[in-house]
Every structure is written in structure tokens, then in C-alpha cells.
Design an enzyme around this catalytic site. Structure first.
Site, PDB file in Angstrom:
ATOM      1  N   GLY A   1       0.832  -1.207   0.000  1.00 38.28           N
ATOM      2  CA  GLY A   1       0.000   0.000   0.000  1.00 38.28           C
ATOM      3  C   GLY A   1       0.853   1.237   0.000  1.00 38.28           C
ATOM      4  N   ASN A   2       0.261   2.360   0.312  1.00 38.70           N
ATOM      5  CA  ASN A   2       1.033   3.603   0.393  1.00 38.70           C
ATOM      6  C   ASN A   2       0.470   4.477   1.507  1.00 38.70           C
ATOM      7  OD1 ASN A   2      -1.091   5.391  -0.799  1.00 38.70           O
ATOM      8  ND2 ASN A   2      -0.753   4.029  -2.533  1.00 38.70           N
ATOM      9  N   ARG A   3       1.073   5.652   1.696  1.00 39.98           N
ATOM     10  CA  ARG A   3       0.754   6.478   2.862  1.00 39.98           C
ATOM     11  C   ARG A   3      -0.432   7.416   2.646  1.00 39.98           C
ATOM     12  NH1 ARG A   3       5.046   5.976   6.368  1.00 39.98           N
ATOM     13  NH2 ARG A   3       7.065   5.549   5.398  1.00 39.98           N
TER      14      ARG A   3
END
Ligand code: CTP
Length: 418
Positions: free
Chosen positions: A222-224
Site C-alpha cells: 500500500g502507500n501512505r
């Protein structure tokens, strides 16, 4: 008086926006109430029909007679009178905009809770027009999580915030908590009145947040992205009359009022939801940070540590924006396609170049390029440093709150749809 810092052209536009508009000025009890007198006077001189309602505490700082004098209208201070109508209902009816200035911490808390135990709060519970709040309080009260939570909830409901500014406070301290200057509040009210409902009847699809590509039932790539930018755009579009579908990856945000939320997990799920919603949308805004790659396959069972580091092969996810950009049949004719570009680039010139590149590679009508990776811009931050690129050129928005960026983007979109 009024918008003194702006050009004569803008002052004329502000006067046009305010002309004959019923503006409810709700004054709560803080020392900044004296600045509300200037605000009332500016709004009146600019042609507004200004109606003031005050709390009891506000009357300790400024007399109701002062507001009556500068506005030429009676001031409401009592919930119960011997008049044959309820003053707060009369006040709220047909209002074009309401502004709470100063908005004390107590006033914000009462608005959040929906209390109606005085004319001030009953009016705010009765209005159906856009509401702007100009907080003023001691820095400690501003910093308290309760105030933060109240404001977040009010903003979720579409209430707009102006200020507070940093500077010297009445307590003698320095900090954030000074009410925005009357001219700034006038400018915000004028733009609210100008923009009011310029997306009426338009279907708007907004994507937000990151996607999560599963490795196994507990792990993902995923990412932030927090989703805040997309949620803020969805709220702004809904406030301006759009019928908004918000397609959101996993997030911790309260959904904006009046918006249909579709929850998705992966890029494939997001693609499916977007293609379905895009068919009859007037504008598709792809603010989501879609994962670019996903594991070729994911395990149905949790991968055990004892088995050693897993070999995770990745394949690209579908590029939803590029697909929409290259296949006109997927979208309503004449609709707009807006993409985002998350870039770790601080130089506005380089940010602009990357935005123009993505405009072409994705086939979008607009690209909002924002800087990610520093503390004050991008994922998780309340502000963004951004540019908006179109075939006509690049507008440098600078470092602004996500609210301001959402407003600037919706301005551009509404202009193009017209
Ligand atoms: N996007 C998308 N589908 C993907 C990846 C990105 O629809 N699989 C969209 C995003 O929603 C955003 C835009 O494409 O509107 C740009 O995303 P960004 O991550 O900045 O660019 P990428 O295309 O992923 O390119 P790069 O990461 O190399 O900059």
C-alpha cells in the site's frame, strides 16, 4: 473599508457578490467581537443585508446597539420574545450565507452538538445556507483535541473555516488563535456567494485514498495516502451542488455529508467502481493513490515466518486514469477527466513539467500535481504544494490548505463545465 488589500476589480466583484444578499452574522463572546463590528460595517457598505445575532457573552464585549447602528437592522439577542414569530427562524429563513465571527471554542462545541439553547445557536441550527466560521480563542483552547475534533466534524458537514491567524493574543501570548481580519472574512464570504452551487445538477466522481494489494490475509502492498485530499474535494463538490460519488480506498475519515461513498480495497475493485460510475459522470477526479503494482498472486493463508522471506512477484495494476483517458466511450461525452500526480519534487518548475507530462500520458483534461514527501505537503498533511495543469497552461497554486486546493480545483472544473 472592505477588501482593502485587493485590486479595484476584485473589490467591484466582491460588491456584486454581496449586493442584496442576506448575511447572518453570528457573534459569540470573545474580545474579537469588536472586529465583528468592522465586519458588519464592511458587509453593509458593500450592499449586504446584514442581520446580527449575538450570544449573551458577546454583549459583554460589544452592545447590540452598535451592530444595529452599523447594519440598520434590529439585532437578535433573545430566543423568546413576545413577537408572533420565532426570531431565529425568521432570521435563518432565506439567508444566503451565515458567518460566525468570532467563533469561540464554546460556540464551535455548541454548533457541533447541535444545541439550540439561545438565539445564536438556534439560528445556526436553523440555517440551510453555507456557513463560515472565523474562530478566535486562546492558543491552548485552539490546540485542544476537543476543539480540533469539533472543527473536523463541522468541516465534514461543509462548514468553512477562515483563520485563525497566528500573532499576539489578548492574553499577551503569541500563538494561533487570532480571528481572521474582517477584510479576509469579507473575501471568503464573497467567494462563497459567487461559487454557491456552481456544480448544481452535475454528477461528480471522486476517488480517494490508497489501495491495498493483498500479499496474504494480513499483509498488503500500500502507500501512505490518507484520503484527505479526495474527501475534501468530494465535500467541496457536494457543497457546491454536485451529486457526488466518492470511491474510497481504506481510510480513517468520516464521510462528508451528502456524498455517496463506495468503499473499495484493491486497484481492481477501484477500477470496477470507477468505470461503473464514470459512464454518466460530468467529471471524474482521480485523487486516489492507486498502487501501481500488485502481487501476481496472494496466499489465502497467512505466510509463516518459519517458511523464510517470501518471493513476491509483482505485476502492474490497471491504470484507471489512463484507461479513462484513452477510451472516450467509457465516459459521458463532454465530461472532464482530472488526474493527480504525486511527486517528490519541491521545485514548482519541475512539478509543472511533470504535470504537463502526465497530462499527455494519461489523456486527462487537468492534472493536479502535488508534492509528496515533505512535512507540509502530501500524504497525511493538512496542506499541499500544488500546480494545476491543463492544455492552456499551468497554474501555480502554491502551498495552501487542502480546503483551498479543493476550492481552486472545483473553481477550475466549474468554469470548464460552463
Ligand atoms: N492512477 C490510476 N491507476 C493506477 C495508478 C495511478 O488511475 N494504477 C491515477 C491516480 O489516481 C492519479 C494518477 O493516475 O490520478 C497519477 O498517479 P501517480 O501515482 O502520480 O502516477 P503514476 O501513473 O503511478 O506514475 P509514477 O508513479 O511513475 O509517477
Amino acid at each position: 473599508m472592505g477588501s482593502e488589500g485587493s485590486s479595484p476589480d476584485r473589490q467591484a466583484q466582491v460588491a456584486v457578490a454581496l449586493q442584496g444578499k442576506k448575511v447572518i452574522l453570528c457573534v459569540s463572546g470573545g474580545i474579537a467581537a469588536y472586529k465583528a463590528v468592522y465586519l458588519a460595517r464592511s458587509l453593509t457598505l458593500l450592499g449586504g443585508d446584514v442581520r446580527v445575532v449575538m450570544t449573551e457573552a458577546a454583549q459583554r464585549f460589544v452592545g447590540a446597539q452598535t451592530f444595529a447602528g452599523v447594519t440598520g437592522n434590529p439585532v437578535v439577542t433573545e430566543l423568546f420574545t413576545d413577537a408572533p414569530f420565532a426570531p431565529h427562524v425568521e432570521l435563518a429563513r432565506g439567508a444566503d450565507v451565515a458567518v460566525v465571527a468570532p467563533a469561540t471554542a464554546n460556540a464551535l462545541a455548541k454548533m457541533t452538538a447541535g444545541l439550540a439553547d439561545d438565539a445564536f445557536s438556534a439560528t445556526l441550527l436553523s440555517v440551510r445556507c453555507p456557513v463560515v466560521v472565523a474562530p478566535a480563542m486562546h492558543a491552548e483552547m485552539w490546540d485542544h483535541p476537543a476543539t480540533g475534533a469539533n472543527l473536523a466534524e463541522l468541516e465534514r458537514r461543509g462548514v468553512m473555516l477562515v483563520g485563525p491567524d497566528a500573532g499576539s493574543l489578548m492574553s499577551g501570548d503569541e500563538g494561533v488563535g487570532r480571528m481572521a481580519e474582517p477584510d479576509e472574512i469579507v473575501a471568503v464570504l464573497a467567494s462563497v456567494l459567487e461559487q454557491a452551487r456552481d456544480l448544481e445538477g452535475r454528477r461528480v466522481v471522486v476517488t480517494a485514498g490508497g489501495t491495498q494489494e493483498p500479499i496474504d490475509p494480513v499483509r498488503f502492498i500500500g502507500n501512505r495516502s490518507s484520503g484527505l485530499m479526495g474527501f475534501t474535494i468530494a465535500r467541496e463538490a457536494a457543497r457546491r451542488g454536485g451529486k457526488v460519488t466518492l470511491i474510497a480506498g481504506p481510510h480513517n475519515l468520516a464521510p462528508p455529508g451528502g456524498v455517496d461513498v463506495v468503499s473499495v480495497g484493491t486497484a481492481d475493485e477501484m477500477r470496477e467502481a470507477v468505470l461503473q460510475a464514470a459512464a454518466d459522470a460530468d467529471v471524474v477526479i482521480k485523487a486516489a493513490a492507486v498502487a501501481d503494482f500488485k502481487p501476481v498472486q496472494h496466499s489465502d493463508r497467512k505466510l509463516k515466518k518459519a517458511a523464510g522471506p517470501p518471493d513476491i512477484s509483482l505485476v502492474p495494476t490497471p491504470d484507471i486514469l489512463a484507461e479513462l483517458g484513452s477510451t472516450p466511450s467509457l465516459r459521458k461525452p463532454g465530461s472532464l477527466l482530472v488526474g493527480f500526480a504525486a511527486e517528490t519534487e519541491q521545485d514548482p518548475r519541475r512539478l509543472s513539467e511533470l504535470a504537463v507530462e502526465k497530462l499527455r500520458s494519461k489523456g486527462a483534461d487537468l492534472i493536479v500535481a502535488n508534492e509528496v514527501g515533505s512535512n507540509d505537503s502530501g500524504f497525511g498533511s493538512r496542506t499541499n504544494r500544488a500546480v494545476i495543469a491543463s492544455s492552456e497552461g499551468v497554474a501555480d497554486i502554491g502551498l495552501v490548505t487542502k480546503d483551498a486546493l479543493a476550492a481552486a480545483l472545483v473553481d477550475t472544473i466549474a468554469e470548464r463545465l460552463r
